[in-house]
Design a protein around this motif. Sequence first.
Motif, PDB file in Angstrom:
ATOM      1  N   ASP A 172       0.790  -1.240   0.000  1.00 47.32           N
ATOM      2  CA  ASP A 172       0.000   0.000   0.000  1.00 47.32           C
ATOM      3  C   ASP A 172       0.819   1.286   0.000  1.00 47.32           C
ATOM      4  O   ASP A 172       0.282   2.372  -0.185  1.00 47.32           O
ATOM      5  CB  ASP A 172      -0.961   0.002   1.197  1.00 47.32           C
ATOM      6  CG  ASP A 172      -2.141  -0.927   0.927  1.00 47.32           C
ATOM      7  OD1 ASP A 172      -2.374  -1.257  -0.252  1.00 47.32           O
ATOM      8  OD2 ASP A 172      -2.800  -1.339   1.890  1.00 47.32           O
ATOM      9  N   TYR A 175       6.344   1.447   4.365  1.00 45.14           N
ATOM     10  CA  TYR A 175       6.103   0.993   5.735  1.00 45.14           C
ATOM     11  C   TYR A 175       7.382   1.132   6.580  1.00 45.14           C
ATOM     12  O   TYR A 175       8.493   1.212   6.033  1.00 45.14           O
ATOM     13  CB  TYR A 175       5.707  -0.480   5.735  1.00 45.14           C
ATOM     14  CG  TYR A 175       4.309  -0.754   5.253  1.00 45.14           C
ATOM     15  CD1 TYR A 175       3.273  -0.957   6.163  1.00 45.14           C
ATOM     16  CD2 TYR A 175       4.028  -0.816   3.891  1.00 45.14           C
ATOM     17  CE1 TYR A 175       1.979  -1.223   5.713  1.00 45.14           C
ATOM     18  CE2 TYR A 175       2.736  -1.078   3.444  1.00 45.14           C
ATOM     19  CZ  TYR A 175       1.723  -1.280   4.363  1.00 45.14           C
ATOM     20  OH  TYR A 175       0.456  -1.537   3.923  1.00 45.14           O
ATOM     21  N   LEU A 187       2.219   1.862   8.091  1.00 48.05           N
ATOM     22  CA  LEU A 187       2.219   2.551   6.789  1.00 48.05           C
ATOM     23  C   LEU A 187       2.372   4.056   7.011  1.00 48.05           C
ATOM     24  O   LEU A 187       1.633   4.652   7.788  1.00 48.05           O
ATOM     25  CB  LEU A 187       0.894   2.267   6.068  1.00 48.05           C
ATOM     26  CG  LEU A 187       0.669   2.994   4.740  1.00 48.05           C
ATOM     27  CD1 LEU A 187       1.616   2.487   3.661  1.00 48.05           C
ATOM     28  CD2 LEU A 187      -0.776   2.830   4.283  1.00 48.05           C
ATOM     29  N   PHE A 222       2.357   3.683  -4.311  1.00 41.72           N
ATOM     30  CA  PHE A 222       0.991   3.191  -4.108  1.00 41.72           C
ATOM     31  C   PHE A 222       0.869   1.758  -4.608  1.00 41.72           C
ATOM     32  O   PHE A 222       1.741   1.259  -5.331  1.00 41.72           O
ATOM     33  CB  PHE A 222      -0.021   4.107  -4.843  1.00 41.72           C
ATOM     34  CG  PHE A 222       0.046   3.943  -6.328  1.00 41.72           C
ATOM     35  CD1 PHE A 222       1.061   4.513  -7.057  1.00 41.72           C
ATOM     36  CD2 PHE A 222      -0.891   3.154  -7.002  1.00 41.72           C
ATOM     37  CE1 PHE A 222       1.153   4.315  -8.431  1.00 41.72           C
ATOM     38  CE2 PHE A 222      -0.819   2.959  -8.368  1.00 41.72           C
ATOM     39  CZ  PHE A 222       0.211   3.549  -9.077  1.00 41.72           C
ATOM     40  N   ASN A 223      -0.241   1.123  -4.236  1.00 43.61           N
ATOM     41  CA  ASN A 223      -0.480  -0.282  -4.563  1.00 43.61           C
ATOM     42  C   ASN A 223      -1.247  -0.389  -5.892  1.00 43.61           C
ATOM     43  O   ASN A 223      -2.417  -0.015  -5.967  1.00 43.61           O
ATOM     44  CB  ASN A 223      -1.299  -0.909  -3.425  1.00 43.61           C
ATOM     45  CG  ASN A 223      -1.422  -2.410  -3.563  1.00 43.61           C
ATOM     46  OD1 ASN A 223      -1.218  -2.963  -4.643  1.00 43.61           O
ATOM     47  ND2 ASN A 223      -1.764  -3.073  -2.476  1.00 43.61           N
ATOM     48  N   LYS A 226      -4.536  -2.869  -6.353  1.00 44.56           N
ATOM     49  CA  LYS A 226      -5.919  -2.504  -6.016  1.00 44.56           C
ATOM     50  C   LYS A 226      -6.512  -1.750  -7.191  1.00 44.56           C
ATOM     51  O   LYS A 226      -6.097  -0.628  -7.483  1.00 44.56           O
ATOM     52  CB  LYS A 226      -5.949  -1.648  -4.755  1.00 44.56           C
ATOM     53  CG  LYS A 226      -5.579  -2.421  -3.520  1.00 44.56           C
ATOM     54  CD  LYS A 226      -5.929  -1.682  -2.250  1.00 44.56           C
ATOM     55  CE  LYS A 226      -5.603  -2.556  -1.047  1.00 44.56           C
ATOM     56  NZ  LYS A 226      -5.311  -1.756   0.138  1.00 44.56           N
ATOM     57  N   ASN A 229      -6.798   2.255  -8.094  1.00 46.04           N
ATOM     58  CA  ASN A 229      -5.935   3.051  -7.215  1.00 46.04           C
ATOM     59  C   ASN A 229      -5.216   4.180  -7.942  1.00 46.04           C
ATOM     60  O   ASN A 229      -5.026   5.253  -7.386  1.00 46.04           O
ATOM     61  CB  ASN A 229      -4.884   2.143  -6.554  1.00 46.04           C
ATOM     62  CG  ASN A 229      -5.049   2.126  -5.052  1.00 46.04           C
ATOM     63  OD1 ASN A 229      -5.966   2.757  -4.526  1.00 46.04           O
ATOM     64  ND2 ASN A 229      -4.169   1.436  -4.369  1.00 46.04           N
ATOM     65  N   VAL A 239      -4.081   8.115  -1.066  1.00 46.34           N
ATOM     66  CA  VAL A 239      -3.707   6.751  -1.444  1.00 46.34           C
ATOM     67  C   VAL A 239      -2.195   6.668  -1.311  1.00 46.34           C
ATOM     68  O   VAL A 239      -1.492   7.602  -1.707  1.00 46.34           O
ATOM     69  CB  VAL A 239      -4.112   6.487  -2.924  1.00 46.34           C
ATOM     70  CG1 VAL A 239      -3.497   5.205  -3.441  1.00 46.34           C
ATOM     71  CG2 VAL A 239      -5.619   6.450  -3.073  1.00 46.34           C
ATOM     72  N   GLY A 240      -1.693   5.586  -0.723  1.00 39.34           N
ATOM     73  CA  GLY A 240      -0.252   5.355  -0.679  1.00 39.34           C
ATOM     74  C   GLY A 240       0.506   6.349   0.189  1.00 39.34           C
ATOM     75  O   GLY A 240      -0.055   7.006   1.069  1.00 39.34           O
TER      76      GLY A 240
END
Length: 252
Positions: A172, A175, A187, A222-223, A226, A229, A239-240
């Motif tokens: 995501d 981290y 995160l 970002f991921n 998904k 996204n 996001v992210g």
Amino acid sequence: MEPAPTGSPAFRRILLKLSGESFCRPGEGGISVEEVSRIARQVSRVASLGVEVAIVVGGGNILRGAQLSRGSDVIKEATAHYMGMTATVINGLALQDALESMGRPTRLMTSIRMAEVAEPFIRRRALSHLEKGRIIILATGTGSPFVTTDTAAALRGKELGVDVIMKATRVDGVYSADPEKNPHAVLFEALDFDKVLRDELKIMDMAAIGLCKENVLPILVFNFKKEGNIERAVRGDVVGTWIGSGTRPRPS
Ligand code: UDP
């Protein structure tokens, strides 16, 4: 072509960095048509917002120079890197066709000349494509060995005057520890470049982070797994992880 969604995006021009892993199934190599279609669909939706999109493609799903040359000098290190750059063209071609099958005009551009399959990367021509609403796919990285496509993303991002580098990953964002190994990893919503460099957080290679810092070019990690996204991030949703000196821009 899909209809244009309503609402103004937070960015005018973006550079999306897609690693080779975006082109294959998790843990596998090569190319998965399904994965390429999935990523192309997301990119197509972003383009339909009127955002100008440049994409730097990696090649790690096929070959990474550093891995191939490690422990043997049969294939020279520089050669291995050129092989890695050539691998990115395979991904670029796949993405180009997937986007065009969705009705999006594209141009594949390379730093190493490959006249039969792609245009040479010429900054002014690339800018003109973007202004005409074409998605440009940039393959073969910088054209020089010993660096990665992350460095190419930072350099091309700067010369094309993008608002942000969007780095697609399988997690995501950034981290405090590896979230695939440590369930307590936290995160970060935002970070500054100094912390990323000091703590050697694994986002992009350090040369790329240094270039982005020097050129005040924000990065959004970002991921991409998904669905939707990329579009959410472009619309200014949180996001992210946002890396930069300022705060995230919001849609105007
Ligand atoms: N590469 C290179 N110069 C560049 C970009 C890439 O030599 O400017 C080579 C390098 O060997 C790299 C390979 O191409 O490992 C594939 O790119 P990368 O590892 O960045 O792909 P990704 O990790 O994004 O899939």
